[in-house]
Design a protein around this motif. Structure first.
Motif, PDB file in Angstrom:
ATOM      1  N   PRO A  86       0.837  -1.200   0.000  1.00 54.59           N
ATOM      2  CA  PRO A  86       0.000   0.000   0.000  1.00 54.59           C
ATOM      3  C   PRO A  86       0.870   1.248   0.000  1.00 54.59           C
ATOM      4  CG  PRO A  86       0.042  -0.983   2.189  1.00 54.59           C
ATOM      5  CD  PRO A  86       0.875  -1.867   1.306  1.00 54.59           C
ATOM      6  N   VAL A  87       0.514   2.208  -0.830  1.00 53.96           N
ATOM      7  CA  VAL A  87       1.243   3.477  -0.916  1.00 53.96           C
ATOM      8  C   VAL A  87       0.239   4.611  -0.743  1.00 53.96           C
ATOM      9  CG1 VAL A  87       2.606   5.008  -2.387  1.00 53.96           C
ATOM     10  CG2 VAL A  87       3.060   2.547  -2.394  1.00 53.96           C
ATOM     11  N   PRO A  88       0.383   5.414   0.308  1.00 50.31           N
ATOM     12  CA  PRO A  88      -0.568   6.505   0.515  1.00 50.31           C
ATOM     13  C   PRO A  88      -0.328   7.656  -0.453  1.00 50.31           C
ATOM     14  CG  PRO A  88       1.147   6.582   2.189  1.00 50.31           C
ATOM     15  CD  PRO A  88       1.398   5.334   1.384  1.00 50.31           C
ATOM     16  N   ALA A  89      -1.403   8.163  -1.012  1.00 52.17           N
ATOM     17  CA  ALA A  89      -1.302   9.331  -1.883  1.00 52.17           C
ATOM     18  C   ALA A  89      -1.132  10.574  -1.015  1.00 52.17           C
ATOM     19  CB  ALA A  89      -2.561   9.459  -2.740  1.00 52.17           C
ATOM     20  N   ALA A  90      -0.148  11.392  -1.367  1.00 53.65           N
ATOM     21  CA  ALA A  90       0.111  12.627  -0.626  1.00 53.65           C
ATOM     22  C   ALA A  90      -0.112  13.806  -1.565  1.00 53.65           C
ATOM     23  CB  ALA A  90       1.529  12.631  -0.061  1.00 53.65           C
ATOM     24  N   ALA A  99      -1.079  10.465   5.162  1.00 59.66           N
ATOM     25  CA  ALA A  99       0.060   9.731   4.605  1.00 59.66           C
ATOM     26  C   ALA A  99       1.177   9.661   5.643  1.00 59.66           C
ATOM     27  CB  ALA A  99       0.555  10.410   3.326  1.00 59.66           C
ATOM     28  N   ARG A 100       1.374  10.754   6.356  1.00 60.06           N
ATOM     29  CA  ARG A 100       2.380  10.762   7.424  1.00 60.06           C
ATOM     30  C   ARG A 100       1.993   9.770   8.518  1.00 60.06           C
ATOM     31  NH1 ARG A 100       6.132  14.670   7.062  1.00 60.06           N
ATOM     32  NH2 ARG A 100       6.765  14.257   9.213  1.00 60.06           N
ATOM     33  N   ALA A 101       0.719   9.721   8.852  1.00 58.04           N
ATOM     34  CA  ALA A 101       0.260   8.781   9.878  1.00 58.04           C
ATOM     35  C   ALA A 101       0.536   7.339   9.459  1.00 58.04           C
ATOM     36  CB  ALA A 101      -1.233   8.973  10.141  1.00 58.04           C
ATOM     37  N   PHE A 102       0.278   7.036   8.186  1.00 58.20           N
ATOM     38  CA  PHE A 102       0.536   5.686   7.670  1.00 58.20           C
ATOM     39  C   PHE A 102       1.998   5.314   7.853  1.00 58.20           C
ATOM     40  CE2 PHE A 102       2.125   3.026   4.240  1.00 58.20           C
ATOM     41  CZ  PHE A 102       1.273   1.936   4.285  1.00 58.20           C
ATOM     42  N   VAL A 161       9.781   9.888   8.227  1.00 58.95           N
ATOM     43  CA  VAL A 161       8.457  10.022   7.617  1.00 58.95           C
ATOM     44  C   VAL A 161       8.500  11.046   6.489  1.00 58.95           C
ATOM     45  CG1 VAL A 161       6.112  10.887   8.028  1.00 58.95           C
ATOM     46  CG2 VAL A 161       7.083   9.166   9.541  1.00 58.95           C
ATOM     47  N   ASP A 162       9.244  12.135   6.682  1.00 61.28           N
ATOM     48  CA  ASP A 162       9.413  13.116   5.604  1.00 61.28           C
ATOM     49  C   ASP A 162       9.893  12.427   4.330  1.00 61.28           C
ATOM     50  OD1 ASP A 162       8.760  15.200   7.313  1.00 61.28           O
ATOM     51  OD2 ASP A 162      10.842  15.753   7.702  1.00 61.28           O
ATOM     52  N   GLN A 163      10.918  11.593   4.463  1.00 66.08           N
ATOM     53  CA  GLN A 163      11.528  10.936   3.311  1.00 66.08           C
ATOM     54  C   GLN A 163      10.569   9.939   2.661  1.00 66.08           C
ATOM     55  OE1 GLN A 163      15.128   9.265   4.903  1.00 66.08           O
ATOM     56  NE2 GLN A 163      16.019  11.267   5.366  1.00 66.08           N
ATOM     57  N   ARG A 164       9.839   9.197   3.468  1.00 63.82           N
ATOM     58  CA  ARG A 164       8.917   8.202   2.918  1.00 63.82           C
ATOM     59  C   ARG A 164       7.753   8.864   2.187  1.00 63.82           C
ATOM     60  NH1 ARG A 164       9.011   2.768   6.633  1.00 63.82           N
ATOM     61  NH2 ARG A 164      11.181   2.958   7.307  1.00 63.82           N
ATOM     62  N   VAL A 165       7.250   9.933   2.751  1.00 64.32           N
ATOM     63  CA  VAL A 165       6.155  10.652   2.092  1.00 64.32           C
ATOM     64  C   VAL A 165       6.630  11.251   0.767  1.00 64.32           C
ATOM     65  CG1 VAL A 165       4.631  12.666   2.244  1.00 64.32           C
ATOM     66  CG2 VAL A 165       4.842  11.108   4.193  1.00 64.32           C
ATOM     67  N   GLN A 166       7.826  11.795   0.751  1.00 63.15           N
ATOM     68  CA  GLN A 166       8.362  12.369  -0.474  1.00 63.15           C
ATOM     69  C   GLN A 166       8.550  11.306  -1.545  1.00 63.15           C
ATOM     70  OE1 GLN A 166       8.618  15.464  -1.265  1.00 63.15           O
ATOM     71  NE2 GLN A 166       9.579  15.125  -3.285  1.00 63.15           N
ATOM     72  N   ALA A 168       6.891   8.502  -1.804  1.00 62.49           N
ATOM     73  CA  ALA A 168       5.559   8.109  -2.261  1.00 62.49           C
ATOM     74  C   ALA A 168       4.985   9.142  -3.219  1.00 62.49           C
ATOM     75  CB  ALA A 168       4.629   7.931  -1.063  1.00 62.49           C
ATOM     76  N   ARG A 169       5.135  10.416  -2.888  1.00 62.37           N
ATOM     77  CA  ARG A 169       4.608  11.481  -3.746  1.00 62.37           C
ATOM     78  C   ARG A 169       5.239  11.430  -5.135  1.00 62.37           C
ATOM     79  NH1 ARG A 169       5.889  15.526  -0.770  1.00 62.37           N
ATOM     80  NH2 ARG A 169       3.862  15.965   0.162  1.00 62.37           N
ATOM     81  N   GLU A 170       6.555  11.287  -5.188  1.00 62.30           N
ATOM     82  CA  GLU A 170       7.247  11.268  -6.476  1.00 62.30           C
ATOM     83  C   GLU A 170       6.847  10.041  -7.303  1.00 62.30           C
ATOM     84  OE1 GLU A 170      11.336  11.495  -5.384  1.00 62.30           O
ATOM     85  OE2 GLU A 170      11.258  13.644  -4.899  1.00 62.30           O
TER      86      GLU A 170
END
Length: 216
Positions: A86-90, A99-102, A161-166, A168-170
Motif C-alpha cells: 500500500p502506498v498513501p497518496a500525498a 500519509a504521514r500517519a501511515f 516520515v518526511d523521506q517516505r512521504v516524499q 511516495a509522492r514522487e
C-alpha cells in the motif's frame, strides 16, 4: 408423470449443478480499457524476484474505504511470488497528514494492525476528522489502538516520515495516478477498468499472471 420419464428427469437434474457451476472464460485484457502502460514505469520498491502490486490509496477516500475489505481478502489468497504494497497518496493538505500517519505506523510496526481501524474512524465512527486533523488528534487515535503515544508522535514528526512521504509522492506522480484507489502492477501497468471491486482485482490478477510468465 409416466414412470419411464422419471429416470430421464433425474439425470437432467443431476447435470444442472455442473452446468451452472462451469467456469466462465476470463475476458482477455484490452489496453486502454482495462489498463494503461506506464511510460518508463518502475516498481515502488526492489522486487526481490516478486511481482509487486501497489494500491495507491488515501485514508480519507471513501472509495478506498469501500475497497479495503475486498483488498484484505484478496491479499490472503495471493501466492508467495506476489508482494502487496500500500502506498498513501500525498496529493496535498489533509492527504499528507494521513500519509504521514501511515508511515509513522509503518515505522513502529503497527501499520497492519491499525490500517482498517483508521478507515473506520474516518468513515464509520467519525472519531477522526477527514480534514484538518492535527498531529495531536492523530496521535491520540493511535494511542487508543494501543500504540505508544510518545513514540508515535516522534515518528509522525520525524525525518524518516518526511523521506517516505516524499518518495511516495514522487512515485505516484511518475505512475500518473490522479485519483484513488489505483492499482499498479510491477510499476508497469495501471488498472483503469473494472465494473466493481471484484472486476478490478480480476484485471489485477491477469496482469500479475502476465508478469509472472514474463519472468519465467
Amino acid at each position: 408423470m409416466p414412470s419411464r420419464l422419471l429416470p430421464l428427469l433425474i439425470t437432467l437434474l443431476a447435470l444442472l449443478p455442473a452446468t451452472a457451476l462451469a467456469a466462465k472464460p476470463v475476458p482477455a485484457l484490452v489496453e486502454g480499457k482495462d489498463y494503461v502502460v506506464i511510460p518508463e514505469g518502475k516498481p515502488f520498491a526492489p522486487l526481490d524476484g516478486k511481482v509487486e502490486v501497489v494500491e495507491v490509496f488515501g485514508y480519507t477516500c471513501i472509495h478506498c474505504a469501500h475497497l479495503e475489505p475486498s483488498i484484505s481478502q484478496w491479499k490472503k489468497k495471493q501466492p508467495g511470488y506476489v508482494r502487496f504494497t500500500p502506498v498513501p497518496a500525498a496529493f496535498g493538505g489533509y492527504w499528507v497528514a494521513y500519509a504521514r500517519a501511515f508511515y509513522a505506523a509503518q515505522l513502529l510496526g503497527v501499520q497492519d494492525s491499525t490500517h482498517a481501524a483508521v478507515f473506520d474512524a474516518l468513515h464509520k465512527t467519525g472519531s477522526l476528522p477527514i480534514q484538518n486533523a492535527s498531529p495531536d488528534e492523530i496521535t491520540a487515535f493511535y494511542a487508543s489502538q494501543g500504540v505508544d503515544a510518545g513514540r508515535f508522535s516522534a515518528a509522525l514528526r520525524g525525518a524518516d516520515v518526511d523521506q517516505r512521504v516524499q518518495k511516495a509522492r514522487e512515485w505516484v506522480q511518475m505512475a500518473g495516478v490522479e485519483g484513488t484507489p489505483s492499482i499498479i502492477v510491477n510499476g508497469k501497468y495501471r488498472v483503469i477498468g473494472g465494473r466493481n471491486h471484484d472486476d478490478m482485482l480480476r484485471i489485477t490478477d491477469q496482469l500479475v499472471a502476465r508478469e509472472r510468465r514474463a519472468r519465467k
